[in-house]
Design a protein around this motif. Structure first.
Motif, PDB file in Angstrom:
ATOM      1  N   LEU A 203       0.848  -1.192   0.000  1.00  0.00           N
ATOM      2  CA  LEU A 203       0.000   0.000   0.000  1.00  0.00           C
ATOM      3  C   LEU A 203       0.880   1.237   0.000  1.00  0.00           C
ATOM      4  O   LEU A 203       1.758   1.370   0.849  1.00  0.00           O
ATOM      5  CB  LEU A 203      -0.888   0.023   1.247  1.00  0.00           C
TER       6      LEU A 203
ATOM      7  N   LYS B 214       1.952   5.129   0.667  1.00  0.00           N
ATOM      8  CA  LYS B 214       1.753   5.980   1.837  1.00  0.00           C
ATOM      9  C   LYS B 214       0.476   6.803   1.709  1.00  0.00           C
ATOM     10  O   LYS B 214      -0.210   7.047   2.707  1.00  0.00           O
ATOM     11  CB  LYS B 214       2.959   6.897   2.030  1.00  0.00           C
ATOM     12  N   SER B 215       0.118   7.193   0.494  1.00  0.00           N
ATOM     13  CA  SER B 215      -1.116   7.967   0.310  1.00  0.00           C
ATOM     14  C   SER B 215      -2.349   7.170   0.757  1.00  0.00           C
ATOM     15  O   SER B 215      -3.339   7.749   1.192  1.00  0.00           O
ATOM     16  CB  SER B 215      -1.260   8.400  -1.154  1.00  0.00           C
ATOM     17  N   TRP B 216      -2.295   5.847   0.664  1.00  0.00           N
ATOM     18  CA  TRP B 216      -3.404   5.013   1.130  1.00  0.00           C
ATOM     19  C   TRP B 216      -3.363   4.855   2.641  1.00  0.00           C
ATOM     20  O   TRP B 216      -4.375   4.996   3.306  1.00  0.00           O
ATOM     21  CB  TRP B 216      -3.334   3.625   0.478  1.00  0.00           C
ATOM     22  N   THR B 217      -2.190   4.512   3.183  1.00  0.00           N
ATOM     23  CA  THR B 217      -2.117   4.257   4.620  1.00  0.00           C
ATOM     24  C   THR B 217      -2.352   5.518   5.438  1.00  0.00           C
ATOM     25  O   THR B 217      -2.752   5.432   6.595  1.00  0.00           O
ATOM     26  CB  THR B 217      -0.766   3.621   5.006  1.00  0.00           C
ATOM     27  N   ASP B 218      -2.114   6.667   4.863  1.00  0.00           N
ATOM     28  CA  ASP B 218      -2.385   7.932   5.551  1.00  0.00           C
ATOM     29  C   ASP B 218      -3.866   8.303   5.517  1.00  0.00           C
ATOM     30  O   ASP B 218      -4.304   9.144   6.283  1.00  0.00           O
ATOM     31  CB  ASP B 218      -1.575   9.072   4.937  1.00  0.00           C
ATOM     32  N   ASP B 219      -4.626   7.677   4.634  1.00  0.00           N
ATOM     33  CA  ASP B 219      -6.056   7.978   4.488  1.00  0.00           C
ATOM     34  C   ASP B 219      -6.879   6.833   5.093  1.00  0.00           C
ATOM     35  O   ASP B 219      -7.249   5.882   4.417  1.00  0.00           O
ATOM     36  CB  ASP B 219      -6.380   8.158   3.001  1.00  0.00           C
ATOM     37  N   ARG B 220      -7.167   6.925   6.393  1.00  0.00           N
ATOM     38  CA  ARG B 220      -7.842   5.842   7.091  1.00  0.00           C
ATOM     39  C   ARG B 220      -9.264   5.609   6.573  1.00  0.00           C
ATOM     40  O   ARG B 220      -9.752   4.483   6.563  1.00  0.00           O
ATOM     41  CB  ARG B 220      -7.874   6.103   8.607  1.00  0.00           C
TER      42      ARG B 220
ATOM     43  N   ARG C 127     -10.253   5.842   3.477  1.00  0.00           N
ATOM     44  CA  ARG C 127     -10.069   5.054   2.256  1.00  0.00           C
ATOM     45  C   ARG C 127      -9.776   3.593   2.605  1.00  0.00           C
ATOM     46  O   ARG C 127     -10.307   2.673   1.981  1.00  0.00           O
ATOM     47  CB  ARG C 127      -8.922   5.648   1.449  1.00  0.00           C
ATOM     48  N   CYS C 128      -8.927   3.390   3.613  1.00  0.00           N
ATOM     49  CA  CYS C 128      -8.603   2.027   4.035  1.00  0.00           C
ATOM     50  C   CYS C 128      -9.836   1.318   4.572  1.00  0.00           C
ATOM     51  O   CYS C 128     -10.052   0.139   4.279  1.00  0.00           O
ATOM     52  CB  CYS C 128      -7.498   2.052   5.094  1.00  0.00           C
TER      53      CYS C 128
ATOM     54  N   ALA D 255     -12.010   0.169   1.819  1.00  0.00           N
ATOM     55  CA  ALA D 255     -11.428  -0.967   1.101  1.00  0.00           C
ATOM     56  C   ALA D 255     -11.268  -2.195   1.996  1.00  0.00           C
ATOM     57  O   ALA D 255     -10.680  -3.193   1.580  1.00  0.00           O
ATOM     58  CB  ALA D 255     -10.072  -0.573   0.527  1.00  0.00           C
TER      59      ALA D 255
ATOM     60  N   ILE E  18      -9.399  -2.606   4.673  1.00  0.00           N
ATOM     61  CA  ILE E  18      -8.009  -2.823   5.057  1.00  0.00           C
ATOM     62  C   ILE E  18      -7.931  -2.617   6.575  1.00  0.00           C
ATOM     63  O   ILE E  18      -8.469  -1.646   7.100  1.00  0.00           O
ATOM     64  CB  ILE E  18      -7.072  -1.845   4.322  1.00  0.00           C
TER      65      ILE E  18
END
Length: 56
Positions: A7, A9-15, A17-18, A21, A23
């Motif tokens: 993933l 960093k742009s995804w893991t920083d956006d909770r 979004r996670c 999905a 995650i």
């Protein structure tokens, strides 16, 4: 045999979004070598555990 989702960093920083999905909350950013290392360690552990029950 094994896989690990990378993933950015742009995804893991956006909770949000996670969550959308599905995650896990505890999933954090990891540089690409880190998941690769985890895959190798799991494979070694699997082979070692299998040797305990086999003839070899």
């Amino acid at each position: 045999m094994d896989r690990e989702l990378h993933l950015p960093k742009s995804w893991t920083d956006d909770r949000d979004r996670c969550r959308a999905a599905h995650i896990a909350e505890q999933r954090a950013f990891a540089a690409k070598p880190d998941p690769a290392r985890a895959i190798v360690l799991r494979a070694i552990a699997w082979v070692t555990a299998d040797a305990t029950y086999g003839q070899e």
